[in-house]
Design a protein around this motif. Structure first.
Motif, PDB file in Angstrom:
ATOM      1  N   GLY A   1     -23.251 -24.344  53.750  1.00  0.00           N
ATOM      2  CA  GLY A   1     -23.260 -25.156  52.540  1.00  0.00           C
ATOM      3  C   GLY A   1     -22.151 -26.191  52.434  1.00  0.00           C
ATOM      4  O   GLY A   1     -21.985 -26.814  51.398  1.00  0.00           O
ATOM      5  N   ASN A   2     -21.377 -26.379  53.502  1.00  0.00           N
ATOM      6  CA  ASN A   2     -20.275 -27.337  53.411  1.00  0.00           C
ATOM      7  C   ASN A   2     -19.930 -27.933  54.778  1.00  0.00           C
ATOM      8  O   ASN A   2     -19.758 -27.198  55.757  1.00  0.00           O
ATOM      9  CB  ASN A   2     -19.035 -26.628  52.836  1.00  0.00           C
ATOM     10  CG  ASN A   2     -17.906 -27.608  52.590  1.00  0.00           C
ATOM     11  OD1 ASN A   2     -18.136 -28.738  52.159  1.00  0.00           O
ATOM     12  ND2 ASN A   2     -16.682 -27.199  52.908  1.00  0.00           N
ATOM     13  N   THR A   3     -19.836 -29.251  54.847  1.00  0.00           N
ATOM     14  CA  THR A   3     -19.427 -29.925  56.087  1.00  0.00           C
ATOM     15  C   THR A   3     -18.320 -30.922  55.776  1.00  0.00           C
ATOM     16  O   THR A   3     -18.447 -31.722  54.853  1.00  0.00           O
ATOM     17  CB  THR A   3     -20.623 -30.680  56.724  1.00  0.00           C
ATOM     18  OG1 THR A   3     -21.632 -29.720  57.056  1.00  0.00           O
ATOM     19  CG2 THR A   3     -20.208 -31.406  57.986  1.00  0.00           C
ATOM     20  N   GLU A   4     -17.244 -30.838  56.555  1.00  0.00           N
ATOM     21  CA  GLU A   4     -16.146 -31.800  56.383  1.00  0.00           C
ATOM     22  C   GLU A   4     -15.929 -32.555  57.677  1.00  0.00           C
ATOM     23  O   GLU A   4     -15.943 -31.960  58.751  1.00  0.00           O
ATOM     24  CB  GLU A   4     -14.864 -31.062  55.960  1.00  0.00           C
ATOM     25  CG  GLU A   4     -14.921 -30.585  54.517  1.00  0.00           C
ATOM     26  CD  GLU A   4     -13.620 -29.924  54.070  1.00  0.00           C
ATOM     27  OE1 GLU A   4     -12.568 -30.318  54.586  1.00  0.00           O
ATOM     28  OE2 GLU A   4     -13.693 -29.022  53.221  1.00  0.00           O
TER      29      GLU A   4
ATOM     30  N   GLU B   1     -19.537 -25.372  57.692  1.00  0.00           N
ATOM     31  CA  GLU B   1     -19.630 -24.010  57.158  1.00  0.00           C
ATOM     32  C   GLU B   1     -20.919 -23.914  56.353  1.00  0.00           C
ATOM     33  O   GLU B   1     -21.549 -24.931  56.072  1.00  0.00           O
ATOM     34  CB  GLU B   1     -18.424 -23.705  56.257  1.00  0.00           C
ATOM     35  CG  GLU B   1     -17.112 -23.613  57.022  1.00  0.00           C
ATOM     36  CD  GLU B   1     -15.923 -23.435  56.091  1.00  0.00           C
ATOM     37  OE1 GLU B   1     -15.994 -23.927  54.938  1.00  0.00           O
ATOM     38  OE2 GLU B   1     -14.936 -22.820  56.511  1.00  0.00           O
TER      39      GLU B   1
END
Length: 324
Positions: free
Chosen positions: A260-263, A258
């Motif tokens: 600003g965010n990676t999981e 996403e």
């Protein structure tokens, strides 16, 4: 039901995985195995203390079993499914469930009317990472779905013959097509290009070594699947794109990206074991809802891959509604 009594038709290849899983399941017992290769049948029969057959009709006549794993090439099914369900035997049919769509539709109807628990071998649906992806995508609008199945050539003699395997898309990359529709929704249109480009020196080969399939989903999303057996290694994956997000499955690892965010989620399960356990439990408790890929779902995925073959052959877009 105490222990689910299980029979096997086909004991080589993927069947050896199912045999191991079922033998280790405390709620199941392997009672009979059948394979046209008598040596293989005897070997597995001895390994799992099961009766041995080379003919399904004999096995059906002489043995009492609750469930059947059918793991033979798609061209060799004959009327095994119909004969089994007539006796109320529950079925797990390996993918692809058939090679002829009309034959598969008739089988699906017989299976449906019999009321038996039924499953098709789309094992990747049982991945914890796929379930996580499905959950994440539940309220998302999907724009594009990309799939790939790039590998080396399978030496099995019948694999290289179109009339026996349906080609790589129908036989192997069907797993990726299944995930595309499982995560992306109903597919409405299929357009494919295929070619035998660089592997023509293989004896008796008449299947394409490169395939590119474009699809349109009923949501309006678009997608494509590429498959090839020209490579020395193996790569398989699906990517789902939406506004400011991406869901990537590479092998069995899931990545959710996403702004600003990676999981990243690593799979913690053996998806074959989860699938086989779900099937035994569904039979034991008479609960079809435990099955993530019914025969009917297998039929839908088969229809998509056969539509791609038809599209390539006839050089036109195939609308799935026209095949129903």
């Amino acid at each position: 039901m105490d222990k689910v009594k299980v029979g096997f038709v086909g004991v080589g290849g993927i069947a050896s995985v199912h045999l191991k899983n079922v033998s280790e399941n405390e709620h199941a017992e392997i009672v009979a195995v059948c394979d046209i290769n008598e040596e293989n049948a005897k070997k597995q029969g001895e390994a799992y203390n099961a009766s041995v057959y080379t003919d399904f009709d004999s096995m059906l006549e002489n043995e009492q079993f609750d469930a059947l794993f059918l793991s033979i090439p798609p061209f060799a099914h004959g009327e095994i499914e119909e004969k089994a369900v007539k006796k109320g035997i529950h079925l797990l049919v390996e993918k692809p469930v058939e090679l002829d769509l009309e034959v598969a539709k008739k089988k699906a109807q017989v299976i449906r009317e019999s009321g038996v628990i039924n499953a098709s071998g789309y094992c990747l649906r049982y991945l914890d990472t796929i379930q996580k992806a499905k959950e994440y995508l539940a309220d998302k609008k999907i724009a594009m779905v990309r799939g790939q199945y790039i590998s080396s050539f399978v030496q099995t003699p019948w694999y290289r013959i179109m009339s026996k395997s349906g080609g790589q898309l129908v036989e192997q990359a069907t797993h990726v097509m299944d995930l595309m529709t499982y995560l992306g929704g109903e597919i409405e249109k299929v357009n494919a290009n295929m070619s035998l480009q660089v592997m023509e020196t293989i004896e008796n080969i008449d299947i394409p070594d490169v395939t590119s399939v474009n699809v349109t989903f009923s949501s309006g999303a678009v997608g494509h699947l590429d498959c090839s057996f020209t490579q020395p290694d193996h790569r398989m994956g699906v990517e789902v794109l939406g506004r400011d997000f991406r869901v990537e499955l590479v092998g069995t690892t899931l990545k959710i990206v996403e702004k600003g965010n990676t999981e990243t989620y690593e799979s913690k399960v053996d998806f074959y074991e989860v699938q086989d356990r779900a099937f035994i439990e569904a039979v034991r408790t008479n609960n079809q809802e435990l099955i993530l890929a019914s025969y009917e779902e297998g039929l839908k995925t088969l229809a998509l891959t056969l539509a791609a073959n038809q599209s390539n052959q006839e050089d036109k877009t195939i609308r799935m509604s026209e095949l129903n």
